[in-house]
Enzyme design. Structure first.
Site, PDB file in Angstrom:
ATOM      1  N   GLY A  68       0.793  -1.228   0.000  1.00  0.00           N
ATOM      2  CA  GLY A  68       0.000   0.000   0.000  1.00  0.00           C
ATOM      3  C   GLY A  68       0.821   1.270   0.000  1.00  0.00           C
ATOM      4  O   GLY A  68       0.278   2.361  -0.193  1.00  0.00           O
ATOM      5  N   CYS A 122     -27.259 -10.186 -17.309  1.00  0.00           N
ATOM      6  CA  CYS A 122     -26.583  -9.984 -18.595  1.00  0.00           C
ATOM      7  C   CYS A 122     -27.458 -10.531 -19.724  1.00  0.00           C
ATOM      8  O   CYS A 122     -27.918 -11.679 -19.686  1.00  0.00           O
ATOM      9  CB  CYS A 122     -25.224 -10.705 -18.583  1.00  0.00           C
ATOM     10  SG  CYS A 122     -24.426 -10.724 -20.199  1.00  0.00           S
ATOM     11  N   CYS A 130     -25.289 -13.636 -21.539  1.00  0.00           N
ATOM     12  CA  CYS A 130     -25.054 -14.936 -20.915  1.00  0.00           C
ATOM     13  C   CYS A 130     -25.960 -15.202 -19.727  1.00  0.00           C
ATOM     14  O   CYS A 130     -25.936 -16.277 -19.147  1.00  0.00           O
ATOM     15  CB  CYS A 130     -23.591 -15.056 -20.470  1.00  0.00           C
ATOM     16  SG  CYS A 130     -23.233 -14.090 -18.972  1.00  0.00           S
ATOM     17  N   CYS A 174     -22.340  -8.188 -19.522  1.00  0.00           N
ATOM     18  CA  CYS A 174     -21.150  -8.304 -18.673  1.00  0.00           C
ATOM     19  C   CYS A 174     -20.063  -7.390 -19.180  1.00  0.00           C
ATOM     20  O   CYS A 174     -19.789  -7.338 -20.382  1.00  0.00           O
ATOM     21  CB  CYS A 174     -20.570  -9.719 -18.733  1.00  0.00           C
ATOM     22  SG  CYS A 174     -21.568 -10.959 -17.918  1.00  0.00           S
ATOM     23  N   CYS A 193     -18.018 -13.502 -19.923  1.00  0.00           N
ATOM     24  CA  CYS A 193     -19.279 -13.651 -20.640  1.00  0.00           C
ATOM     25  C   CYS A 193     -19.152 -14.743 -21.705  1.00  0.00           C
ATOM     26  O   CYS A 193     -20.014 -15.624 -21.824  1.00  0.00           O
ATOM     27  CB  CYS A 193     -19.662 -12.302 -21.271  1.00  0.00           C
ATOM     28  SG  CYS A 193     -21.425 -12.098 -21.563  1.00  0.00           S
TER      29      CYS A 193
END
Lengths: 258, 283, 228
Positions: free
Chosen positions: B33, B242, B245, B267, B273
């Site tokens: 970080g 979606c 899919c 997606c 997808c």
């Protein structure tokens, strides 16, 4: 009355190149005491305050502060990082200009809440509640919690700054001309507020002011400074009613009666 | 495996630069970080187009690697295509669109739906690495704030959001706390993807080219999105599925398909997808 | 209770090059239950002596021993913190005029010294109300700040504030000078009651009637030298 001092300043000095701004000043401050540093501009009182606050590095001397845990720490001897962290956590500072002590782009509530959040508060509702309480304590309308500081008058901004400085109830608060620059009637209200808060919370205060009336109202003790040195010190009414040093006598006699 | 174009060093950067960047990456991995400055080079594309991510990828990629590049989750957007081609040309490495087959994935703005595995490296393109920049323009001050973990002001922003809008408003680039110590910006990935950062088995590297900073999340690092106890962090959810899919679990893009404003939800992760469709899923 | 020995006080006004000796070797002893009234013409340093006993004026020489927490403490040599403690617990001062603190309601002004001693706010206000009643200050004034009161009303507030902490020693500087006969009578009665309860008092009273009512002894101040 406790026997252990909260703050011991010893031989603190600051020189800017060849010009000495503060020459070897020392004093002791106990819990619950208000000490005023008075003098005209150039007396060194603000530099002295800033050295205690860790904002200006002294050339000599020590600032021994009794921290929350009870240990005595010399702020001057700490690394800059440690000093800043300690000061941020345990010492409050009220600037003369409230804009220097506030975040102007966030709401009043966020300003008061920030020290709490910096100290680890993580409950929005409680933070907000505490902030609202403090707004009331400084005699502002708690419904203005979400207003920006820029929408407040100067006097109210100063109250907001005071709330922000006191919300974590630090044991020591440093104030630099807290009522300077405000209208006289606003000053009176603010002084009244400070007097009560200081008394109610039992905090110690080192207060810089050029106004002897402010000193008389708020301070238990007084240090009179001239050209970087303390020329006289003592209980406030004694110094103001029976000034010994020529400079103190001059200061006292120069005050315009209302 | 494509043949690298002659006249370029492997992966474009010279070896000394790669070494310097790898050192920065090691430092970043050692302090999760924490933003490590690095001596960013001139790249053959302007700032704002992924120069940081490209330099990180260039420094770690080897001839045996298989590279996937996505932009907004898709392999076929202009930028993803350009960057993939860049590495194909200068390093001759194999490329893929399949998340599960990639060893290095460079991304802008999304983490793939397919969970990452140990041994995979994800490289994020970062515009502004400094989470406190909105508040404090001075670099000296923000460095001090990180050094002292002086993060109260970040919570001020969240507080202010709740006060003004009733909830924390950040939709992407939502600030996180890494290993309980450093405040970090995860790059403009949607908040939906933040949970994927937490204890990921993969190595996550972040490169900011313009600001010249690198930071990292080594595998299994705890990452917590900032929130309040009474306003906990929550990801986006859709009522739609979606339309390709049928997935009800992935991050959906909303696409306007005609002049009448008809919308389609699909997606954002094209590989995910496609894989679902290939497996027989239906809308 | 109080033992003053060899007290001397001079004022030096630097700007005028003036040196004024006002007190030169004052000796005075006061017991509990006594009220000693300073007897001397105007300008002979009565006020100066009183203020020196309070530590409001700094003494040049001599000692001001006061019984404080079972020991004799020298006010003249007390460091600031001790002086503030003495004033909080042992020595009270009733001035001639009220120093007005802006905006604070009368009841709170009077209650404050007791609150600072640790009493709860409600307890302190209750006691303040008792005193103000004893001094016949109309109740409608209690929640107002005294800045608009008459001189007599302000002085009664002043007296109540000085008396509320029940100090064992009281210094009184013309406390009844601005009061009419009726109110002065009430104040003197209250003071006398305190005296009988064992308070030691040193006071300045010009009014012969007041002296008659309250003094147990007169103390003539020795003459002073004037040096320019």
């Amino acid at each position: 009355m406790s026997e252990v001092p909260l703050l011991v300043v010893d031989h603190l000095a600051k020189r800017y190149r060849e010009r000495p701004a503060v020459r070897g000043v020392g004093f002791t401050l106990w819990p619950g005491e208000v000490l005023a540093l008075v003098g005209e501009s150039g007396s060194g009182k603000t530099t002295l305050l800033n050295m205690i606050a860790g904002r200006v590095a002294p050339n000599a001397g020590s600032v021994r502060f009794r921290v929350e845990s009870g240990d005595i720490v010399d702020l001057v001897a700490l690394s800059e990082a440690e000093r800043r962290m300690l000061v941020r956590r345990e010492i409050g500072f009220v600037h003369q200009n409230p804009r220097d002590g506030l975040r102007l782009s966030v709401s009043a509530g966020a300003n008061i809440g920030e020290p709490l959040m910096a100290a680890g508060a993580r409950h929005y509702g409680s933070i907000r509640h505490t902030a609202a309480l403090w707004l009331e304590r400084v005699e502002m309308d708690p419904r203005r919690l979400d207003d920006l500081p820029t929408s407040f008058s100067g006097g109210m901004q100063q109250r907001l700054q005071i709330a922000r400085a006191l919300v974590t109830e630090p044991r020591l608060v440093l104030m630099d001309e807290p009522t300077g620059g405000l209208d006289v009637s606003v000053q009176a209200k603010l002084l009244d507020l400070l007097r009560r808060l200081v008394g109610d919370l039992g905090i110690s205060v080192v207060l810089v002011t050029h106004d002897l009336g402010v000193a008389r109202l708020l301070a238990h003790r007084l240090l009179v400074m001239q050209q970087g040195e303390v020329v006289e010190s003592g209980v406030t009414d004694q110094v103001l009613d029976d000034p010994q040093h020529p400079y103190t006598q001059l200061l006292v006699s120069s005050v315009l009666a209302a | 495996m494509t043949v690298a174009t002659a006249g370029y060093n492997f992966a474009y950067l010279d070896e000394q630069t790669k070494r310097m960047i790898r050192r920065a990456i090691l430092k970043a991995v050692a302090v999760p970080g924490y933003q490590v400055p690095f001596a960013g080079r001139e790249m053959p594309l302007p700032y704002g187009w992924g120069t940081g991510g490209i330099q990180v990828t260039a420094s770690i990629i080897g001839s045996e690697d298989r590279l996937k590049v996505i932009d907004q989750g898709a392999d076929d957007t202009t930028n993803a295509v350009s960057i993939r081609r860049f590495f194909a040309k200068t390093a001759g490495v194999a490329t893929t669109t399949r998340t599960s087959e990639a060893t290095i994935i460079q991304t802008r703005h999304r983490i793939p739906e397919t969970p990452l595995a140990a041994g995979q490296i994800m490289v994020f393109q970062v515009p502004i690495p400094e989470p406190l920049r909105w508040l404090e323009p001075r670099e000296t001050e923000t460095r001090r704030m990180h050094a002292q973990a002086d993060y109260g002001s970040m919570y001020v922003k969240l507080y202010e959001d709740i006060a003004r809008m009733g909830r924390i408003a950040a939709a992407y680039d939502y600030p996180v706390m890494v290993a309980g110590r450093y405040l970090m910006r995860p790059s403009p990935i949607p908040r939906f993807d933040n949970p994927k950062l937490d204890r990921s088995p993969a190595l996550l590297l972040f490169g900011a080219g313009r600001e010249k900073r690198i930071y990292a999340l080594p595998p299994h690092t705890p990452v917590k999105s900032l929130d309040f106890e009474d306003h906990p962090f929550a990801i986006e959810r859709w009522t739609e599925r979606c339309q390709r899919c049928g997935s009800g679990e992935s991050f959906l893009d909303e696409i306007v398909v005609d002049d009448r404003g008809t919308r389609r939800f699909v997606c954002s992760d094209t590989d995910h997808c496609d894989a679902r469709l290939a497996n027989g899923s239906a809308p | 209770m109080l033992e003053v020995s060899g007290l001397a006080k001079a004022f030096t006004i630097h700007a005028q090059g003036v040196h004024l000796e006002v007190l030169d070797g004052v000796d005075l002893a006061v017991r509990a239950g006594e009220c000693v009234v300073l007897d001397a013409p105007s300008g002979s340093g009565k006020s100066t002596l009183l203020r020196a006993l309070y530590g409001n004026y700094r003494s040049d020489r001599g000692r001001v021993l006061v019984r404080h927490r079972d020991a004799m403490v020298d006010v003249a040599a007390a460091p600031p913190r001790l002086l503030l403690e003495l004033r909080r617990e042992t020595i009270g001062y009733v001035s001639q005029f009220l120093r007005v603190i802006p905006r604070v309601p009368t009841l709170d002004i009077v209650a404050e010294p007791l609150a600072r001693r640790g009493a709860s706010p409600s307890e302190a206000r209750e006691r303040a109300a008792e005193l103000l009643s004893a001094l016949a200050l109309p109740e409608r004034l209690w929640l107002l700040a005294p800045s608009t009161f008459s001189g007599g009303e302000q002085q009664r507030v002043n007296i109540a504030r000085a008396l509320i902490a029940a100090h064992p020693m009281l210094l009184l500087d013309e406390p009844t000078a601005s009061l009419d006969a009726e109110n002065a009578g009430r104040v003197l009665a209250l003071l006398d009651e305190r005296r009988r309860d064992g308070t030691a008092m040193v006071g300045i009273f010009h009014d012969p009637e007041a002296r008659r009512r309250i003094a147990t002894r007169l103390f003539p101040l020795p003459g002073r030298n004037l040096a320019a």
